[in-house]
Design a protein around this motif. Structure first.
Motif, PDB file in Angstrom:
ATOM      1  N   THR A  45      -4.444  -6.199   1.221  1.00 36.08           N
ATOM      2  CA  THR A  45      -5.211  -7.012   1.674  1.00 36.08           C
ATOM      3  C   THR A  45      -6.486  -7.603   0.581  1.00 36.08           C
ATOM      4  N   PRO A  46      -6.640  -8.651  -0.151  1.00 33.28           N
ATOM      5  CA  PRO A  46      -7.597  -8.843  -1.113  1.00 33.28           C
ATOM      6  C   PRO A  46      -9.060  -8.730  -0.472  1.00 33.28           C
ATOM      7  N   PRO A  47     -10.290  -8.371  -1.288  1.00 32.44           N
ATOM      8  CA  PRO A  47     -11.500  -8.372  -0.752  1.00 32.44           C
ATOM      9  C   PRO A  47     -11.824  -9.904   0.110  1.00 32.44           C
ATOM     10  N   ASP A  48     -12.329  -9.324   1.376  1.00 30.83           N
ATOM     11  CA  ASP A  48     -13.138 -10.621   1.966  1.00 30.83           C
ATOM     12  C   ASP A  48     -11.931 -11.598   2.715  1.00 30.83           C
ATOM     13  N   GLU A  49     -10.710 -11.348   2.476  1.00 29.34           N
ATOM     14  CA  GLU A  49      -9.608 -11.950   3.106  1.00 29.34           C
ATOM     15  C   GLU A  49      -9.195 -11.236   4.220  1.00 29.34           C
ATOM     16  N   ARG A  50      -8.440 -11.902   5.216  1.00 32.38           N
ATOM     17  CA  ARG A  50      -7.850 -11.651   6.419  1.00 32.38           C
ATOM     18  C   ARG A  50      -6.266 -11.248   6.310  1.00 32.38           C
ATOM     19  N   ASP A  51      -5.587 -12.074   5.441  1.00 34.38           N
ATOM     20  CA  ASP A  51      -4.099 -12.164   5.346  1.00 34.38           C
ATOM     21  C   ASP A  51      -3.615 -11.099   4.372  1.00 34.38           C
ATOM     22  N   HIS A  52      -2.589 -10.569   4.355  1.00 34.52           N
ATOM     23  CA  HIS A  52      -2.167  -9.428   3.411  1.00 34.52           C
ATOM     24  C   HIS A  52      -0.937  -9.781   2.723  1.00 34.52           C
ATOM     25  N   LEU A  53      -0.799  -8.903   1.625  1.00 31.73           N
ATOM     26  CA  LEU A  53       0.505  -9.382   0.836  1.00 31.73           C
ATOM     27  C   LEU A  53       1.319  -8.056   0.979  1.00 31.73           C
ATOM     28  N   THR A  54       2.709  -8.216   0.743  1.00 29.48           N
ATOM     29  CA  THR A  54       3.503  -7.008   0.876  1.00 29.48           C
ATOM     30  C   THR A  54       4.203  -6.733  -0.128  1.00 29.48           C
ATOM     31  N   VAL A  55       4.158  -5.220  -0.610  1.00 35.65           N
ATOM     32  CA  VAL A  55       4.518  -4.619  -1.641  1.00 35.65           C
ATOM     33  C   VAL A  55       5.725  -3.597  -1.178  1.00 35.65           C
ATOM     34  N   THR A  56       6.728  -3.812  -1.834  1.00 36.57           N
ATOM     35  CA  THR A  56       7.865  -2.888  -1.490  1.00 36.57           C
ATOM     36  C   THR A  56       7.487  -1.349  -2.237  1.00 36.57           C
ATOM     37  N   TRP A  57       7.475  -0.410  -1.541  1.00 34.11           N
ATOM     38  CA  TRP A  57       6.848   0.971  -1.914  1.00 34.11           C
ATOM     39  C   TRP A  57       8.042   1.786  -2.749  1.00 34.11           C
ATOM     40  N   SER A  58       7.822   2.160  -3.639  1.00 30.28           N
ATOM     41  CA  SER A  58       9.016   3.094  -4.364  1.00 30.28           C
ATOM     42  C   SER A  58       8.401   4.221  -5.026  1.00 30.28           C
ATOM     43  N   GLY A  59       7.050   4.567  -4.579  1.00 31.52           N
ATOM     44  CA  GLY A  59       6.265   5.717  -4.911  1.00 31.52           C
ATOM     45  C   GLY A  59       6.595   7.216  -4.339  1.00 31.52           C
ATOM     46  N   GLY A  60       7.498   7.171  -3.592  1.00 32.28           N
ATOM     47  CA  GLY A  60       7.929   8.470  -2.998  1.00 32.28           C
ATOM     48  C   GLY A  60       7.107   8.511  -1.913  1.00 32.28           C
ATOM     49  N   GLN A  61       7.306  10.023  -1.198  1.00 30.29           N
ATOM     50  CA  GLN A  61       6.421  10.379  -0.022  1.00 30.29           C
ATOM     51  C   GLN A  61       4.865  10.254  -0.421  1.00 30.29           C
ATOM     52  N   VAL A  62       4.315  10.152   0.770  1.00 29.61           N
ATOM     53  CA  VAL A  62       2.814  10.005   0.962  1.00 29.61           C
ATOM     54  C   VAL A  62       2.428  10.847   2.011  1.00 29.61           C
ATOM     55  N   PRO A  63       0.980  11.556   1.935  1.00 27.54           N
ATOM     56  CA  PRO A  63       0.620  12.374   3.074  1.00 27.54           C
ATOM     57  C   PRO A  63       0.351  11.205   4.301  1.00 27.54           C
ATOM     58  N   VAL A  64       0.583  11.732   5.557  1.00 31.97           N
ATOM     59  CA  VAL A  64       0.303  10.940   6.703  1.00 31.97           C
ATOM     60  C   VAL A  64      -0.446  11.525   7.703  1.00 31.97           C
ATOM     61  N   SER A  65      -0.337  12.825   7.455  1.00 24.88           N
ATOM     62  CA  SER A  65      -1.178  13.832   8.649  1.00 24.88           C
ATOM     63  C   SER A  65      -1.304  15.150   7.951  1.00 24.88           C
ATOM     64  N   GLY A  66      -2.197  16.180   8.705  1.00 23.19           N
ATOM     65  CA  GLY A  66      -2.547  17.698   8.127  1.00 23.19           C
ATOM     66  C   GLY A  66      -3.205  17.572   6.983  1.00 23.19           C
ATOM     67  N   ASN A  67      -3.259  18.678   6.406  1.00 18.93           N
ATOM     68  CA  ASN A  67      -4.059  19.159   5.316  1.00 18.93           C
ATOM     69  C   ASN A  67      -4.074  18.065   4.121  1.00 18.93           C
ATOM     70  N   ALA A  68      -5.215  17.805   3.711  1.00 18.68           N
ATOM     71  CA  ALA A  68      -5.496  16.708   2.445  1.00 18.68           C
ATOM     72  C   ALA A  68      -4.521  15.571   2.611  1.00 18.68           C
ATOM     73  N   SER A  69      -4.504  15.008   4.000  1.00 20.43           N
ATOM     74  CA  SER A  69      -3.828  13.996   4.018  1.00 20.43           C
ATOM     75  C   SER A  69      -4.633  12.451   3.694  1.00 20.43           C
ATOM     76  N   SER A  70      -5.706  12.422   3.295  1.00 25.44           N
ATOM     77  CA  SER A  70      -6.280  11.362   3.004  1.00 25.44           C
ATOM     78  C   SER A  70      -5.861  10.657   1.626  1.00 25.44           C
TER      79      SER A  70
END
Length: 227
Positions: free
Chosen positions: A190-215
């Motif tokens: 979502t661009p700054p100060d906007e409400r609508d978002h843009l969708t980008v296909t993610w190809s960067g692999g796994q991301v942390p979603v919970s647990g240690n150092a999940s931020s």
């Protein structure tokens, strides 16, 4: 030759005076007589002026009236204002932007991706601050909490048509941190100060979603497409 009587002479003189008076009235009157010349009446508007180098003035042109003589107006037509392409017109709106995610630049157990916004419009606009971002799965369900913001000093980045700004998206590698991972289908930006978002296909692999150092962290926008 017979001598005229005084009464006849007075009658002749009176007739002559009436004829002269009538002639003077017909020649000098500015009234509504048929013999008077045409006159310009107060309140008659002069023709509108326009720039004929670009054709006739638009029907929606504004008209202003000015007067130097009481009751007489001069009309001036001005073409409606337009913002020329390439001029700065405030912040960039979602509909004017294209979002991409650049190549990963890993280091010391960190994954670092540039989130890039490119101006796809015909005008210059600005972005300032942080983007909004969220990882989602194929059904659109968000994975993990909203990213946090790294400390930074926002600056206004002006994007001419076709130019880009980038913000860093970084997180600890789940294999190193031990966080619970997931593989997103998309990243919502979502661009700054906007409400609508843009969708980008993610190809960067796994991301942390919970647990240690999940931020996941975001940085402020800078000019260009990456560091």
């Amino acid at each position: 030759m017979a001598k005229k009587s005084p009464s006849v002479q007075r009658a002749a003189q009176l007739a002559s005076a009436v004829a002269v008076l009538g002639l003077l009235t017909a020649c000098g009157s500015s009234g509504g007589g048929s013999a008077s010349a045409p006159s310009t009446l107060p309140g008659t508007a002069a023709p509108a002026t326009a720039d004929h180098s670009t054709g006739p003035a638009s029907a929606s042109a504004s008209v202003s009236a000015s007067s130097t003589t009481p009751g007489a107006a001069t009309l001036t037509a001005s073409a409606p204002g337009a913002t020329p392409a390439g001029t700065t017109g405030g912040r960039c709106h979602t509909s004017e932007l294209r979002a991409t995610v650049g190549r990963n630049d890993p280091g010391a157990g960190q994954e670092n991706f540039p989130v890039v916004l490119t101006n796809a419009s015909s005008r210059s606009c600005t972005v300032r601050g942080y983007p909004g971002a969220a990882f989602v799965d194929a059904s659109g369900r968000q994975l993990g909490p909203d990213p946090k913001r790294n400390a930074g000093s926002p600056t206004t980045v002006t994007l001419a048509p076709g130019k880009s700004a980038w913000a860093g998206l970084t997180f600890s590698n789940p294999e190193v941190s031990g966080a619970h991972p997931a593989t997103p289908a998309s990243l919502l930006v979502t661009p700054p100060d906007e409400r609508d978002h843009l969708t980008v296909t993610w190809s960067g692999g796994q991301v942390p979603v919970s647990g240690n150092a999940s931020s996941v962290f975001l940085t402020v926008f800078s000019p260009g497409t990456g560091p």
